[in-house]
Design a protein around this motif. Structure first.
Motif, mmCIF file in Angstrom:
data_model
loop_
_atom_site.group_PDB
_atom_site.id
_atom_site.type_symbol
_atom_site.label_atom_id
_atom_site.label_comp_id
_atom_site.label_asym_id
_atom_site.label_seq_id
_atom_site.Cartn_x
_atom_site.Cartn_y
_atom_site.Cartn_z
ATOM 1 N N LYS A 118 -7.292 21.171 16.644
ATOM 2 C CA LYS A 118 -5.974 21.612 16.196
ATOM 3 C C LYS A 118 -5.944 23.131 16.179
ATOM 4 O O LYS A 118 -6.851 23.785 15.677
ATOM 5 N N GLN A 172 0.023 13.318 18.095
ATOM 6 C CA GLN A 172 1.423 13.739 18.091
ATOM 7 C C GLN A 172 1.517 15.154 17.562
ATOM 8 O O GLN A 172 0.850 15.521 16.586
ATOM 9 N N THR A 173 2.348 15.974 18.201
ATOM 10 C CA THR A 173 2.530 17.350 17.744
ATOM 11 C C THR A 173 3.282 17.364 16.418
ATOM 12 O O THR A 173 3.940 16.386 16.045
ATOM 13 N N ASP A 174 3.201 18.496 15.713
ATOM 14 C CA ASP A 174 3.816 18.613 14.384
ATOM 15 C C ASP A 174 5.285 18.994 14.436
ATOM 16 O O ASP A 174 5.931 19.098 13.390
ATOM 17 N N ASN A 175 5.812 19.220 15.619
ATOM 18 C CA ASN A 175 7.217 19.607 15.751
ATOM 19 C C ASN A 175 8.121 18.445 15.336
ATOM 20 O O ASN A 175 8.237 17.445 16.052
ATOM 21 N N GLU A 176 8.759 18.563 14.162
ATOM 22 C CA GLU A 176 9.566 17.456 13.637
ATOM 23 C C GLU A 176 10.825 17.220 14.456
ATOM 24 O O GLU A 176 11.288 16.086 14.582
ATOM 25 N N GLU A 177 11.394 18.277 15.028
ATOM 26 C CA GLU A 177 12.636 18.120 15.790
ATOM 27 C C GLU A 177 12.386 17.515 17.164
ATOM 28 O O GLU A 177 13.196 16.734 17.651
ATOM 29 N N ASN A 178 11.267 17.876 17.768
ATOM 30 C CA ASN A 178 10.979 17.370 19.113
ATOM 31 C C ASN A 178 9.482 17.054 19.245
ATOM 32 O O ASN A 178 8.753 17.719 19.984
ATOM 33 N N PRO A 179 9.006 16.032 18.525
ATOM 34 C CA PRO A 179 7.569 15.707 18.580
ATOM 35 C C PRO A 179 7.176 15.141 19.943
ATOM 36 O O PRO A 179 7.968 14.443 20.589
ATOM 37 N N ILE A 213 0.753 22.023 23.289
ATOM 38 C CA ILE A 213 0.864 20.841 22.418
ATOM 39 C C ILE A 213 -0.014 21.028 21.179
ATOM 40 O O ILE A 213 -0.528 20.061 20.607
ATOM 41 N N ASP A 214 -0.207 22.290 20.800
ATOM 42 C CA ASP A 214 -0.871 22.662 19.533
ATOM 43 C C ASP A 214 -2.348 22.286 19.475
ATOM 44 O O ASP A 214 -2.873 21.980 18.405
#
Length: 322
Positions: free
Chosen positions: A15, A32-39, A169-170
């Motif tokens: 990470k 899964q990426t942490d981007n809540e709007e567009n995971p 992707i973090d």
């Protein structure tokens, strides 16, 4: 015939901006990426590599390094075995910036003049190897094998592009050399060892000479050595310790400070020093009988079998049941 080889390295993903082994991604697990709007979700690491390949089918240009890069469309092949998953693909890459003539070596006729903006693109096989989880062992490390042709290779440019992709992707993508001790053991078995050198840093008897620098060095050199089994085991143990921990430990009872091994791969000589392992990339020859078949499947199969052989000597991850 141009010499062909393989550069072998291990990889892991962590990470981004994190520390500690607990943040290292288990390669056979979903992510899964942490981007809540567009995971963005992936089933496992192999799906990530598939997306990496598909994202790079168009030839891209690094103008600063004057190199181009692409994954050849239609070359992605995946395999699922009982103990591992694997993927192979073809990397297209080359450099530009220098003019040159393509010349018939027999007639000396110039067939084509290449200008500074025309890259000399070559194709190289690449293999990704990931063992499957076994019991409670979660695999956190995989193997990459890159084909090299003569003095040309694509390890650096490919791993640079992989780092950029995984950063998106973090994840931090890291590579390092695989087991040097395994490589040396294979050299000994094949009789490829050319020279063994035991090195001792010799101090001057005049104490004043040793206030600032160490003077003198003593070397014992053995050409085409045949090692006794106990000495071979002792030497390999030192290299294994350095592989696993990064620590160089030579027993105090031994009257030397370093070991240098020179070996032959094809027509070339290479040298491994115990105290310089971090600078070593493992490059093995692809046997000439495989190259002569001109069968891509046989080359890929050999690269895959090489990765499978190295897996026996690597620490792969952590157990989830302890």
């Amino acid at each position: 015939m141009t010499n062909q080889g393989m550069l072998v390295c291990s990889f892991n993903m962590k990470k981004r901006f994190s520390r500690g082994e607990e943040n290292t991604y288990s390669l056979n697990h979903s992510y899964q990426t942490d981007n809540e709007e567009n995971p963005i979700a992936f089933e496992n690491a192999m799906e990530m590599f598939r997306k990496f390949c598909l994202a790079n089918v168009t030839l891209s240009d690094d103008e600063r390094k004057k190199k181009v890069f692409a994954i050849k469309e239609g070359t992605i092949r995946e395999a699922q075995e009982a103990t591992f998953t694997a993927m192979s693909f073809v990397v297209k890459s080359g450099s530009y910036g220098i003019e040159g003539d393509i010349t018939d070596k027999v007639t000396q006729e110039v067939k084509y003049h290449r200008n500074e903006e025309e890259p000399d693109v070559k194709e190289f096989f690449c293999v990704v190897y990931i063992p499957l989880d076994v019991g409670g062992l979660e695999i956190k490390k995989g193997i990459l094998v890159f084909q090299s042709i003569g003095n040309y290779g694509v390890k650096t440019i490919t791993t640079d592009r992989m780092r950029a992709f995984f950063a998106g992707i973090d994840l931090t993508f890291e590579t390092r050399g695989v087991s040097v001790s395994t490589f040396i053991e294979k050299l000994i078995q094949q009789g490829s060892m050319y020279k063994l050198t035991l090195i001792r840093n010799s101090l001057s008897r005049n104490g004043a000479d040793n206030m600032l620098i160490t003077t003198g060095r003593e070397e014992q050199v053995y050409i085409h050595p045949t090692l006794l089994p106990e000495w071979q085991l002792k030497m390999l143990t030192m290299f294994r310790k350095a592989d696993e921990t990064g620590l160089i430990e030579i027993p105090e009872s031994d009257d030397y400070d370093d070991i240098s091994i020179q070996f032959k791969l094809g027509d070339k000589k290479r040298t491994v020093r115990l105290r310089n392992l971090e600078k070593l990339s493992i490059v093995e020859d692809i046997p000439s009988e495989i190259i002569q078949t001109r069968n891509p499947d046989m080359v890929i199969s050999y690269m895959l079998s090489t990765a499978d052989a190295y897996k026996e000597h690597m620490v792969w991850g952590n157990r989830s049941d302890i």
